[in-house]
Scaffold this motif. Structure first.
Motif, PDB file in Angstrom:
ATOM      1  N   LEU A   4       0.848  -1.195   0.000  1.00 37.74           N
ATOM      2  CA  LEU A   4       0.000   0.000   0.000  1.00 37.74           C
ATOM      3  C   LEU A   4       0.885   1.247   0.000  1.00 37.74           C
ATOM      4  O   LEU A   4       0.636   2.195  -0.748  1.00 37.74           O
ATOM      5  N   ALA A 329      -1.288   7.084   5.084  1.00 32.94           N
ATOM      6  CA  ALA A 329      -0.945   5.656   5.024  1.00 32.94           C
ATOM      7  C   ALA A 329       0.382   5.416   5.764  1.00 32.94           C
ATOM      8  O   ALA A 329       0.511   4.435   6.515  1.00 32.94           O
ATOM      9  N   ARG A 332      -0.175   5.777   9.570  1.00 37.28           N
ATOM     10  CA  ARG A 332      -0.951   4.627  10.068  1.00 37.28           C
ATOM     11  C   ARG A 332      -0.045   3.406  10.219  1.00 37.28           C
ATOM     12  O   ARG A 332      -0.061   2.708  11.233  1.00 37.28           O
ATOM     13  N   PHE A 359      -7.454   5.392   4.564  1.00 35.07           N
ATOM     14  CA  PHE A 359      -6.004   5.391   4.390  1.00 35.07           C
ATOM     15  C   PHE A 359      -5.260   5.587   5.714  1.00 35.07           C
ATOM     16  O   PHE A 359      -4.077   5.265   5.801  1.00 35.07           O
ATOM     17  N   GLY A 360      -5.936   6.115   6.746  1.00 36.98           N
ATOM     18  CA  GLY A 360      -5.186   6.240   7.999  1.00 36.98           C
ATOM     19  C   GLY A 360      -5.876   7.012   9.103  1.00 36.98           C
ATOM     20  O   GLY A 360      -5.573   6.812  10.273  1.00 36.98           O
ATOM     21  N   ARG A 473      -7.947  -2.402   5.768  1.00 40.30           N
ATOM     22  CA  ARG A 473      -6.574  -2.556   6.281  1.00 40.30           C
ATOM     23  C   ARG A 473      -6.059  -3.974   6.122  1.00 40.30           C
ATOM     24  O   ARG A 473      -4.860  -4.195   5.995  1.00 40.30           O
TER      25      ARG A 473
END
Ligand code: XMP
Length: 494
Positions: A4, A329, A332, A359-360, A473
């Motif tokens: 990712l 991202a 995270r 994304f986070g 995720r």
């Protein structure tokens, strides 16, 4: 996750779509779909929206609206250095609104006349007066009903419901308890007493009803709306925090442009030393090292975003920053949920909200997306605008939206109107001021956002925000489509 990270490197919101999944929801009803998310380690939101600590976005009115709708507002620190009271007042207004408990109900003494009581009710617009003696001990309650069809020359004592017939509660009730008592005892007012019988507060059925109509509101343990407030990392920041905490602010946000810094480290250390484990959010950062740096210093939430903001010129002026999806991202992956992340900046269209959350971000901070709404601070100014079709000029209402590091905001904060232009330029602005069309209340706007997040959950094959985040995720590649120039145009050019 490393796949990712390589997929999102250098990318932001308009670079992606998500692949629709098999939908399991019968209805996309926001009142039935769980959007619960953490703002910080000890504050949960039923709606993952935070209004930005900007002086053209969040003061008490916005913070109240956002908290009532299920998010939280952060009161900006855009007041002049040393001017702490105005920010504290904003916090106090939020904490006293819709809290269900009236802390300082209007009172009268038993020997006053009913005419005086009627006049006080008219003047204050309330229908209940608590009757107290000269030591503020509760003697009874008088309502508008007690004044009907009687000679107003009589005394309050002759018509009030006296202390011995009143249902009262000693101390602050637990949430839900006041409603249960009112239902069981068939009463509409519940006076709250200190153990010595003096007046602590009042709960009315009307307040209880209004709480019921706001099922998603973000409240503290006493039923009051939650609110945060920003401080800096230098100057008066600790004194500001002292006063904000006295006003019972729920969370302090140390907000500086570059949170991965020696200045931030000093500020967090000093804050923790002085205030212990008070809920603390810090930012902004946008890298794995930056987010770990804050997480390792035991903050309870972290703001992520360097330069994506609508009123921000940091990237233009310094060329530093991280595209927001890349930043989210990466942060995270570096913290893996250890500390909640607030995705701060760059969300313009509603579709970007769900991206920020997948994304986070655990929640999303909004500035420009709320600009121009009724609840934002600032005057409405009528400006002439030419209508292209008719070439006619019409007057359109506008409000100002500006970056907190814009020249105008800095000038206001520092009180440097008298400085010559060269000095002001030397301050190094990293924001700009723009006019945005004035629009209506922020509430329908927020509700639209929540509807769109719910629709996204349905397209994503999940039943709740948490479920969608987990699915994403576990296998982001099942969702993420990187756009080309033409697919981006097909998606977003309208
Ligand atoms: P949006 O895109 O929602 O972003 O308007 C709000 C966030 O922008 C940041 N912000 C600034 N960043 N210079 C900056 O570099 C500024 O003058 C400025 N003002 C606000 C801030 O993080 C806010 O929450």
């Amino acid at each position: 996750m490393s796949d990712l990270l390589s997929l999102v490197k250098g990318c932001t919101f308009d670079d992606f779509l998500f692949t629709p999944q098999f939908s399991v929801l019968e209805r996309r009803d926001p009142s039935a779909i769980d959007l619960t998310s953490r703002f910080s380690q000890h504050i949960t939101l039923k709606r993952p929206i935070v209004s930005a600590n900007m002086d053209t976005v969040t003061r008490a009115e916005m913070a109240i609206a956002v908290a009532e709708e299920g998010g939280i507002g952060i009161i900006d620190r855009g007041f002049r250095s040393g001017e702490i009271d105005p920010q504290v007042r904003e916090v106090q207004i939020v904490k006293r609104t819709q809290h269900g408990i009236i802390n300082d109900p209007y009172t009268i003494t038993a020997d006053a006349t009913l005419a005086e009581a009627a006049a006080r009710m008219r003047r204050t617009g309330v229908g209940t007066l608590v009757v107290i003696d000269d030591q503020r001990r509760v003697q009874g309650v008088l309502t508008t009903r007690d004044l009907r069809f009687v000679d107003l020359a009589g005394t309050v004592a002759s018509r009030m419901t006296p202390r011995e017939r009143l249902v009262t509660h000693v101390g602050l009730p637990e949430p839900g308890m006041a409603e249960a008592t009112m239902r069981a005892q068939k009463i509409k007012k519940l006076p709250l007493l200190h153990p010595d019988g003096t007046l602590l507060g009042l709960i009315t059925a009307k307040d209880v009803m209004s709480q019921r109509q706001l099922p998603f509101a973000t409240r503290d343990g006493h039923g009051r709306l939650r609110v945060g407030a920003a401080i800096g990392a230098k100057g008066d920041y600790l004194e500001r925090a002292v006063e904000l905490l006295k006003a019972e602010v729920d969370v302090i946000v140390i907000d500086i442009a570059h949170g991965h810094s020696v200045v931030m480290e000093r500020a967090i250390n000093a804050f923790r030393k002085r205030f212990g484990d008070i809920e603390l959010v810090a930012g902004n950062v946008a890298t794995a090292e930056g987010v770990r740096f804050l997480a390792d210093r035991q903050v309870n939430g972290i703001k992520v975003g360097i330069g994506p903001g609508g009123g921000c010129t940091t990237r233009l002026n310094t060329n530093f920053g991280v595209p927001q999806v890349h930043a989210l991202a990466e942060c995270r992956a570096a913290t893996d949920g250890r500390v909640p992340l607030i995705a701060d900046g760059g969300v313009k269209r509603h579709g970007a909200l769900v991206q920020a959350l997948l994304f986070g971000g655990d929640s999303v901070m909004l500035g420009s997306a709320l600009a121009g709404t009724t609840e934002t601070p600032g005057e409405v100014v009528q400006k002439p605008v030419v209508v292209p079709e008719s070439n006619k000029t019409v007057r359109v209402p506008f409000k100002v939206f500006r970056g907190m590091a814009s020249l105008q905001a800095i000038v206001d904060r520092l009180d440097v109107e008298d400085a010559d232009a060269a000095d002001v330029e030397a301050l190094g602005a990293e924001g700009m001021e723009i006019s945005v069309p004035a629009r209506g209340s922020v509430r329908p706007l927020l509700r639209d956002m929540f509807k769109h997040v719910c629709s996204a959950i349905s397209y994503g094959g999940a039943r709740s925000l948490g479920e969608l985040q987990d699915a994403f995720r576990q296998d982001p590649e099942r969702f993420v489509i990187r756009l080309t120039g033409s697919s981006r145009r097909e998606s977003f050019d309208r």
